[in-house]
Design an enzyme around this catalytic site. Sequence first.
Site, PDB file in Angstrom:
ATOM      1  N   SER A  28       0.836  -1.249   0.022  1.00  0.00           N
ATOM      2  CA  SER A  28       0.044  -0.044   0.058  1.00  0.00           C
ATOM      3  C   SER A  28       0.863   1.235   0.107  1.00  0.00           C
ATOM      4  CB  SER A  28      -0.836  -0.036   1.127  1.00  0.00           C
ATOM      5  OG  SER A  28      -1.719  -0.827   1.458  1.00  0.00           O
ATOM      6  N   HIS A  59      -3.171   0.272  -4.292  1.00  0.00           N
ATOM      7  CA  HIS A  59      -2.716  -0.811  -5.123  1.00  0.00           C
ATOM      8  C   HIS A  59      -2.582  -0.672  -6.550  1.00  0.00           C
ATOM      9  CE1 HIS A  59      -1.848  -3.462  -1.576  1.00  0.00           C
ATOM     10  NE2 HIS A  59      -2.369  -2.626  -1.164  1.00  0.00           N
ATOM     11  N   HIS A  81      -5.162  -9.525  -1.425  1.00  0.00           N
ATOM     12  CA  HIS A  81      -5.113 -10.075   0.261  1.00  0.00           C
ATOM     13  C   HIS A  81      -6.343 -11.004   0.375  1.00  0.00           C
ATOM     14  CE1 HIS A  81      -3.750  -5.917   0.081  1.00  0.00           C
ATOM     15  NE2 HIS A  81      -2.978  -6.070   1.169  1.00  0.00           N
ATOM     16  N   TYR A  83      -8.352 -11.063   2.294  1.00  0.00           N
ATOM     17  CA  TYR A  83      -9.969 -10.222   2.873  1.00  0.00           C
ATOM     18  C   TYR A  83     -10.501  -9.792   1.885  1.00  0.00           C
ATOM     19  CZ  TYR A  83      -7.005  -5.941   2.694  1.00  0.00           C
ATOM     20  OH  TYR A  83      -6.464  -4.748   2.149  1.00  0.00           O
ATOM     21  N   GLU A  84      -9.913  -9.762   0.607  1.00  0.00           N
ATOM     22  CA  GLU A  84     -10.491  -9.474  -0.623  1.00  0.00           C
ATOM     23  C   GLU A  84     -11.538 -10.632  -1.267  1.00  0.00           C
ATOM     24  OE1 GLU A  84      -8.109  -6.516  -3.446  1.00  0.00           O
ATOM     25  OE2 GLU A  84      -6.623  -7.590  -2.062  1.00  0.00           O
ATOM     26  N   ALA A 111       2.488  -2.265   4.650  1.00  0.00           N
ATOM     27  CA  ALA A 111       2.173  -1.245   5.462  1.00  0.00           C
ATOM     28  C   ALA A 111       1.702  -1.966   6.705  1.00  0.00           C
ATOM     29  CB  ALA A 111       1.043  -0.252   4.946  1.00  0.00           C
ATOM     30  N   MET A 200      -1.908  -7.471   7.221  1.00  0.00           N
ATOM     31  CA  MET A 200      -2.868  -8.412   6.554  1.00  0.00           C
ATOM     32  C   MET A 200      -2.211  -8.892   5.437  1.00  0.00           C
ATOM     33  SD  MET A 200      -6.491  -6.042   7.012  1.00  0.00           S
ATOM     34  CE  MET A 200      -6.755  -5.218   8.374  1.00  0.00           C
ATOM     35  N   SER A 201      -0.984  -8.958   5.243  1.00  0.00           N
ATOM     36  CA  SER A 201      -0.368  -9.608   4.221  1.00  0.00           C
ATOM     37  C   SER A 201       0.896 -10.479   4.560  1.00  0.00           C
ATOM     38  CB  SER A 201       0.076  -8.605   3.039  1.00  0.00           C
ATOM     39  OG  SER A 201       1.052  -7.955   3.496  1.00  0.00           O
ATOM     40  N   ASN A 224       1.053   3.430  11.006  1.00  0.00           N
ATOM     41  CA  ASN A 224      -0.036   3.860  12.244  1.00  0.00           C
ATOM     42  C   ASN A 224       0.418   3.246  13.440  1.00  0.00           C
ATOM     43  OD1 ASN A 224      -1.327   1.603  10.207  1.00  0.00           O
ATOM     44  ND2 ASN A 224      -2.408   1.442  12.295  1.00  0.00           N
ATOM     45  N   HIS A 236      -7.830   4.002   6.845  1.00  0.00           N
ATOM     46  CA  HIS A 236      -6.860   3.946   6.021  1.00  0.00           C
ATOM     47  C   HIS A 236      -6.044   4.814   5.327  1.00  0.00           C
ATOM     48  CE1 HIS A 236      -5.244   1.119   2.754  1.00  0.00           C
ATOM     49  NE2 HIS A 236      -5.725   1.755   1.736  1.00  0.00           N
TER      50      HIS A 236
HETATM   51  N1  HPA Z   1      -3.709  -3.499  11.358  1.00  0.00           N
HETATM   52  C1  HPA Z   1      -3.613  -4.191  10.290  1.00  0.00           C
HETATM   53  N2  HPA Z   1      -3.153  -3.998   9.220  1.00  0.00           N
HETATM   54  C2  HPA Z   1      -2.404  -2.711   8.893  1.00  0.00           C
HETATM   55  C3  HPA Z   1      -2.558  -1.953   9.705  1.00  0.00           C
HETATM   56  C4  HPA Z   1      -3.049  -2.193  11.181  1.00  0.00           C
HETATM   57  O1  HPA Z   1      -3.074  -1.521  12.263  1.00  0.00           O
HETATM   58  N3  HPA Z   1      -1.892  -0.788   9.322  1.00  0.00           N
HETATM   59  C5  HPA Z   1      -1.616  -1.154   8.137  1.00  0.00           C
HETATM   60  N4  HPA Z   1      -1.932  -2.476   7.861  1.00  0.00           N
END
Ligand code: HPA
Length: 263
Positions: A28, A59, A81, A83-84, A111, A200-201, A224, A236
């Site tokens: 990302s 992406h 991912h 989750y998609e 990320a 998540m990757s 973050n 996001h």
């Molecule tokens: N959690 C999960 N996936 C992420 C995060 C997060 O805080 N930041 C970027 N991808």
Amino acid sequence: MTEMIEEAIKYIRQQGSFHAEVAVILGSGLGNFTESLARPTRIPFTGIPGFPTSTVKGHAGEMIHGYLGDRPLLVNSGRVHFYEGYTLDQVIYPIQILHALGVEHLLITNAAGSIRKAHPPGELLLITKLLNLTGRSIYAGEEEPGSIFHEDTLSLVQKTAERAGVALRNGVYAGLNGPSYETPAEIRFLRLKGADAVGMSTVHESLAAHRLGMNVVALSCLTNYAAGILDQPLDHQEVIDTSLRVQNDFSRLVSEVVKTLAG
Ligand code: HPA
């Protein structure tokens, strides 16, 4: 090799040489690294037989062959991912393609949320261990390998970062399925279990590359603070904003690591 992979390789080779020993997967908002490639040839993921294409903002979704100095390099800008709605097979398909193209060293980037207050957003982290908390594995029914990332490679990458003057932490990455960010209670749990970053990757991609015999390096951009660390909700946009803020340092680090891996 499956027929689909053979078909994909044939299609890719029709677009150019697409040979390289080193490949990078960009997560990302980390796509600006591709601007440092000389003589780029680009293939949209949508054109490659069997290739999954992402729906997530940030992406771009293309495979690029280019040169860093005189070193050939393959870059997957974007990924899909779990989750998609993709299957595990689809998530690791790009890794199989890179392997079939001759890639021996794979640098995976992502990320991630920071689980530790001492690691503020904007810091970069070299993943030393994975926590596969996705409930799924390409090693279904077998023991998952304990060490995906080789000690020698990890210290080589650390030295490379020092030489480049880019601060790089070491840490454990917890991979979850998403699709939501975590709850504060889940983040407390992850911290107690030794995780430093959450995302998540990367988990399935790293395992797949390792299984195929590739040397794998994975870098997180901490975009973050994970849920509950600050008294504010996650979004996001912060992930995108932070990756944009640090993209120059990040790109420089990626370039230097690629040169190190290419030997
Ligand atoms: N959690 C999960 N996936 C992420 C995060 C997060 O805080 N930041 C970027 N991808």
